[in-house]
Design a protein around this motif. Structure first.
Motif, mmCIF file in Angstrom:
data_model
loop_
_atom_site.group_PDB
_atom_site.id
_atom_site.type_symbol
_atom_site.label_atom_id
_atom_site.label_comp_id
_atom_site.label_asym_id
_atom_site.label_seq_id
_atom_site.Cartn_x
_atom_site.Cartn_y
_atom_site.Cartn_z
ATOM 1 N N ILE A 104 0.855 -1.212 0.000
ATOM 2 C CA ILE A 104 0.000 0.000 0.000
ATOM 3 C C ILE A 104 0.887 1.258 0.000
ATOM 4 C CG2 ILE A 104 -0.358 0.167 2.526
ATOM 5 C CD1 ILE A 104 -3.264 1.028 1.868
ATOM 6 N N THR A 105 2.042 1.165 0.643
ATOM 7 C CA THR A 105 2.955 2.317 0.653
ATOM 8 C C THR A 105 3.483 2.571 -0.759
ATOM 9 O OG1 THR A 105 3.615 1.543 2.835
ATOM 10 C CG2 THR A 105 4.942 3.286 1.879
ATOM 11 N N ASP A 106 3.901 1.482 -1.449
ATOM 12 C CA ASP A 106 4.440 1.622 -2.814
ATOM 13 C C ASP A 106 3.373 2.129 -3.792
ATOM 14 O OD1 ASP A 106 6.945 0.754 -2.126
ATOM 15 O OD2 ASP A 106 6.532 -1.365 -2.565
ATOM 16 N N PHE A 107 2.151 1.638 -3.657
ATOM 17 C CA PHE A 107 1.082 2.002 -4.597
ATOM 18 C C PHE A 107 0.809 3.505 -4.598
ATOM 19 C CE2 PHE A 107 -1.601 -0.953 -7.050
ATOM 20 C CZ PHE A 107 -0.869 -2.121 -6.889
ATOM 21 N N PHE A 108 0.920 4.128 -3.428
ATOM 22 C CA PHE A 108 0.550 5.545 -3.342
ATOM 23 C C PHE A 108 1.754 6.435 -3.005
ATOM 24 C CE2 PHE A 108 -3.169 2.938 -2.569
ATOM 25 C CZ PHE A 108 -4.007 3.412 -3.560
ATOM 26 N N ALA A 109 2.959 5.898 -3.268
ATOM 27 C CA ALA A 109 4.179 6.661 -2.948
ATOM 28 C C ALA A 109 4.249 7.969 -3.739
ATOM 29 C CB ALA A 109 5.402 5.795 -3.229
ATOM 30 N N ASP A 110 3.777 7.949 -5.001
ATOM 31 C CA ASP A 110 3.884 9.141 -5.848
ATOM 32 C C ASP A 110 2.615 9.993 -5.844
ATOM 33 O OD1 ASP A 110 6.396 8.266 -6.525
ATOM 34 O OD2 ASP A 110 5.679 7.104 -8.261
ATOM 35 N N SER A 111 1.620 9.584 -5.026
ATOM 36 C CA SER A 111 0.361 10.337 -5.026
ATOM 37 C C SER A 111 0.461 11.560 -4.107
ATOM 38 C CB SER A 111 -0.788 9.428 -4.562
ATOM 39 O OG SER A 111 -0.683 9.202 -3.185
ATOM 40 N N SER A 112 -0.609 12.376 -4.135
ATOM 41 C CA SER A 112 -0.602 13.571 -3.282
ATOM 42 C C SER A 112 -0.837 13.206 -1.814
ATOM 43 C CB SER A 112 -1.692 14.541 -3.754
ATOM 44 O OG SER A 112 -2.929 13.860 -3.755
ATOM 45 N N THR A 113 -1.361 11.985 -1.561
ATOM 46 C CA THR A 113 -1.599 11.538 -0.176
ATOM 47 C C THR A 113 -0.874 10.211 0.067
ATOM 48 O OG1 THR A 113 -3.630 10.499 -0.946
ATOM 49 C CG2 THR A 113 -3.851 12.650 0.168
ATOM 50 N N PRO A 114 0.468 10.232 0.222
ATOM 51 C CA PRO A 114 1.190 8.978 0.486
ATOM 52 C C PRO A 114 0.743 8.337 1.809
ATOM 53 C CG PRO A 114 2.646 10.872 0.720
ATOM 54 C CD PRO A 114 1.343 11.402 0.228
ATOM 55 N N VAL A 115 0.959 7.009 1.891
ATOM 56 C CA VAL A 115 0.509 6.273 3.078
ATOM 57 C C VAL A 115 1.645 6.214 4.098
ATOM 58 C CG1 VAL A 115 -0.311 4.007 3.876
ATOM 59 C CG2 VAL A 115 -1.080 4.907 1.675
ATOM 60 N N SER A 116 1.359 6.659 5.331
ATOM 61 C CA SER A 116 2.384 6.649 6.379
ATOM 62 C C SER A 116 2.552 5.237 6.926
ATOM 63 C CB SER A 116 1.974 7.574 7.524
ATOM 64 O OG SER A 116 0.834 7.033 8.167
ATOM 65 N N ALA A 117 3.614 5.007 7.733
ATOM 66 C CA ALA A 117 3.868 3.673 8.305
ATOM 67 C C ALA A 117 2.727 3.246 9.220
ATOM 68 C CB ALA A 117 5.179 3.699 9.084
ATOM 69 N N SER A 118 2.191 4.200 10.018
ATOM 70 C CA SER A 118 1.112 3.815 10.940
ATOM 71 C C SER A 118 -0.178 3.515 10.176
ATOM 72 C CB SER A 118 0.886 4.901 11.992
ATOM 73 O OG SER A 118 0.476 6.101 11.371
ATOM 74 N N ALA A 119 -0.414 4.256 9.082
ATOM 75 C CA ALA A 119 -1.605 3.975 8.265
ATOM 76 C C ALA A 119 -1.470 2.601 7.609
ATOM 77 C CB ALA A 119 -1.791 5.048 7.203
ATOM 78 N N ALA A 120 -0.232 2.252 7.192
ATOM 79 C CA ALA A 120 -0.004 0.931 6.588
ATOM 80 C C ALA A 120 -0.262 -0.165 7.617
ATOM 81 C CB ALA A 120 1.423 0.835 6.053
ATOM 82 N N ALA A 121 0.136 0.096 8.880
ATOM 83 C CA ALA A 121 -0.123 -0.882 9.950
ATOM 84 C C ALA A 121 -1.632 -1.030 10.165
ATOM 85 C CB ALA A 121 0.552 -0.445 11.243
ATOM 86 N N GLY A 122 -2.343 0.091 10.039
ATOM 87 C CA GLY A 122 -3.807 0.048 10.148
ATOM 88 C C GLY A 122 -4.423 -0.774 9.042
ATOM 89 N N PHE A 123 -3.846 -0.669 7.843
ATOM 90 C CA PHE A 123 -4.320 -1.447 6.686
ATOM 91 C C PHE A 123 -4.147 -2.945 6.948
ATOM 92 C CE2 PHE A 123 -3.002 -3.293 2.452
ATOM 93 C CZ PHE A 123 -4.280 -3.354 1.907
ATOM 94 N N VAL A 124 -2.977 -3.317 7.510
ATOM 95 C CA VAL A 124 -2.708 -4.733 7.825
ATOM 96 C C VAL A 124 -3.743 -5.239 8.841
ATOM 97 C CG1 VAL A 124 -1.021 -6.354 8.795
ATOM 98 C CG2 VAL A 124 -0.252 -4.527 7.292
ATOM 99 N N ALA A 125 -4.034 -4.406 9.839
ATOM 100 C CA ALA A 125 -5.018 -4.807 10.856
ATOM 101 C C ALA A 125 -6.394 -4.996 10.228
ATOM 102 C CB ALA A 125 -5.076 -3.750 11.957
ATOM 103 N N LEU A 126 -6.742 -4.111 9.309
ATOM 104 C CA LEU A 126 -8.042 -4.204 8.641
ATOM 105 C C LEU A 126 -8.133 -5.491 7.810
ATOM 106 C CD1 LEU A 126 -10.214 -2.066 8.956
ATOM 107 C CD2 LEU A 126 -9.591 -1.142 6.727
ATOM 108 N N LEU A 127 -7.000 -5.879 7.204
ATOM 109 C CA LEU A 127 -6.967 -7.129 6.434
ATOM 110 C C LEU A 127 -7.221 -8.329 7.351
ATOM 111 C CD1 LEU A 127 -3.942 -6.679 3.980
ATOM 112 C CD2 LEU A 127 -6.361 -6.395 3.487
ATOM 113 N N SER A 128 -6.655 -8.284 8.574
ATOM 114 C CA SER A 128 -6.879 -9.367 9.537
ATOM 115 C C SER A 128 -8.356 -9.468 9.875
ATOM 116 C CB SER A 128 -6.101 -9.125 10.829
ATOM 117 O OG SER A 128 -4.762 -8.962 10.559
ATOM 118 N N ALA A 129 -9.001 -8.305 10.014
ATOM 119 C CA ALA A 129 -10.440 -8.298 10.332
ATOM 120 C C ALA A 129 -11.237 -8.911 9.183
ATOM 121 C CB ALA A 129 -10.904 -6.870 10.609
#
Lengths: 442, 42
Positions: free
Chosen positions: A254-279
């Motif tokens: 998720i970090t790589d996908f939006f690295a060049d966008s205007s809203t890059p994904v921070s490390a904590s947001a990426a951790a949130g994404f992983v948690a959401l995947l577990s759910a």
């Protein structure tokens, strides 16, 4: 050898899912092993590959013990199996505690990996057959509850183990104490399952074989000789590989996908994404598996594999243009990953009957072990190759996603090839067997 | 009124068993939600 514990009159079938959950919520801790990796590395001077060894051995032992111990589980019943799981899983932690205390890393590999891994395999299949027999009207829901527990186990263990290491310290003594507390706590927690589990009163002794009223019944030995078993093996292997394709690299992806966008994904947001995947993984286990009771097993696998491929295609084509679309597609894929695991026991029951469904399920779990090696290998190897070829961002994953779509299509085709099992594989009911014997020439 | 031979009610045991497994699961879910919200706030 023990005989299965038969439920007394009035025993509620709603006591069986918590019994199963007490085992699955415990052994699901395996997915939280990564919490112990950094402290072990610094305390015992290990590298990343070495610190992953106990988990890898445990997963291999899970597959082997489920495959080879399934028949024993069927013969001796769920209480025997849960007791074996409790003893092995807890002793695994206690041996590991000794290993950490004495700085003998091989003891941790032996304890957590080898001994604990046997507990994982036997524990995973221990309640499946019993739940299906208690809930013949809703086998998908029943096994979905238990297998959801395996996903939930990591949710509990991950913050719990981290807090424990924070309190006890991350040196070898702190790790040893944490292992000790884990072993004792899980032993106490799993005891509920051992005490509560019962087989329904209608259950006949396994030695007597199935009766004519049970419908189609196929033994575990015979099941592995049917094309249906191997089609489902491919279906499970492909579905799990596709899920691992996302799970394995979720945070960097998720970090790589939006690295060049205007809203890059921070490390904590990426951790949130992983948690959401577990759910999503956990919700898929209970949600999709229960849905399969209504729409049918074949149809639900068409959704997992067909819609799963479509979701991968959407991510590959438009994933880097919309964050909500990327997240939504990944969540759907992960819910199918969980659903695939949880629905398979009910599908096996539909095809092979309840006679030795636990043992057949155990043998089928070798597909999981294979996917556990295949999935990370594909995703990591391709991403590394793409990176060294100078690619970056979303283009790092294009080829991996293409392969995942191909694998899902193979799984879809294998699913379409599943037909009812030929009568020559059926176990004859005792009366039919006697008739057949009488008809044979002397 | 149930007769002497009627099976005992298991409601208490059912509630206890579900609480036994539900409590740690609720803790795990709470921690999960806390972490997952970081996707939208982090």
């Amino acid at each position: 050898m023990s005989s299965p514990p038969v439920a007394p009159p009035g025993w509620s079938r709603w006591l069986v899912p918590p019994a199963a959950l007490s085992v699955h919520l415990s052994i699901g801790q395996a997915y939280a092993w990564s919490v112990f990796k950094p402290p072990l590395e610094s305390a015992l001077g290990l590298d990343g590959t070495q610190s992953a060894l106990p988990f890898q051995v445990a997963i291999v032992m899970l597959g082997l013990s489920a495959a080879f111990g399934g028949t024993l589980v069927e013969r001796n019943g769920p209480r025997w199996a849960m007791t074996v799981a409790l003893v092995c899983f807890s002793s695994g932690f206690l041996i590991s505690a000794l290993g950490a205390r004495t700085e003998q890393y091989w003891l941790i590999v032996l304890g957590y990996g080898f001994v604990g891994g046997i507990g994982l395999g036997i524990g995973y299949i221990s309640p499946v057959s019993t739940l299906i027999k208690w809930f013949p009207d809703r086998p998908g829901m029943a096994t979905g509850i238990a297998i959801m527990g395996f996903g939930g186990g990591a949710l509990i263990a991950s913050p719990w183990s981290a807090q424990m290491l924070e309190s006890f310290g991350s040196d070898n003594e702190g790790i040893a104490l944490a292992f000790l507390v884990h072993g004792l706590s899980y032993a106490a927690f799993m005891t509920l399952g051992v005490l509560l589990v019962r087989v329904p009163r209608t259950e006949r002794p396994v030695e007597s074989g199935p009766s004519a009223v049970d419908g189609v019944q196929v033994s575990a030995r015979q099941a592995v000789r049917t094309p249906q078993f191997w089609c489902l093996w491919v279906v499970l292997c492909m579905n799990v590989t596709a899920g691992i394709g996302i799970l394995e690299k979720a945070a960097p992806m998720i970090t790589d996908f939006f690295a060049d966008s205007s809203t890059p994904v921070s490390a904590s947001a990426a951790a949130g994404f992983v948690a959401l995947l577990s759910a999503a993984n956990m919700a898929g286990r209970i949600g999709w598996s229960s849905t399969s009771d209504r729409v049918g097993r074949k149809n639900i696998y068409r959704v997992y594999l067909g819609v799963g491929a479509l979701m991968y295609l959407l991510i590959a084509l438009f994933g880097d243009t919309s964050k909500p679309l990327f997240v939504l597609c990944a969540l759907v894929i992960l819910s199918f990953y969980g659903g695939g695991f949880a629905t398979i026991p009910a599908y096996l029951k539909d095809l092979f009957g309840t006679y030795q469904v636990g043992a057949i399920h155990g043998r089928l779990l070798t597909a999981w072990s294979t996917a556990g090696v295949l999935g990370p290998l594909i995703v990591n190897w391709i991403a590394d190759r793409q990176e060294s070829a100078g690619k970056h961002g979303a283009s790092l994953y294009g080829l991996s996603f293409g392969i995942m779509i191909g694998l899902l299509v193979i799984g879809f085709v294998a699913g379409e090839l599943v037909r009812p099992v030929h009568p020559r594989h059926h176990v004859p009911a005792p009366r039919e067997a006697a008739d057949a014997q009488r008809q044979q020439p002397a | 009124m149930p007769s002497d031979s009627s099976p005992p009610s298991r409601r208490g045991l059912i509630a206890f068993a579900w609480l036994w497994v539900g409590t740690p699961l609720a803790y795990g879910l709470y921690e999960l939600v806390r972490k997952a919200t970081q996707l939208f706030t982090g």
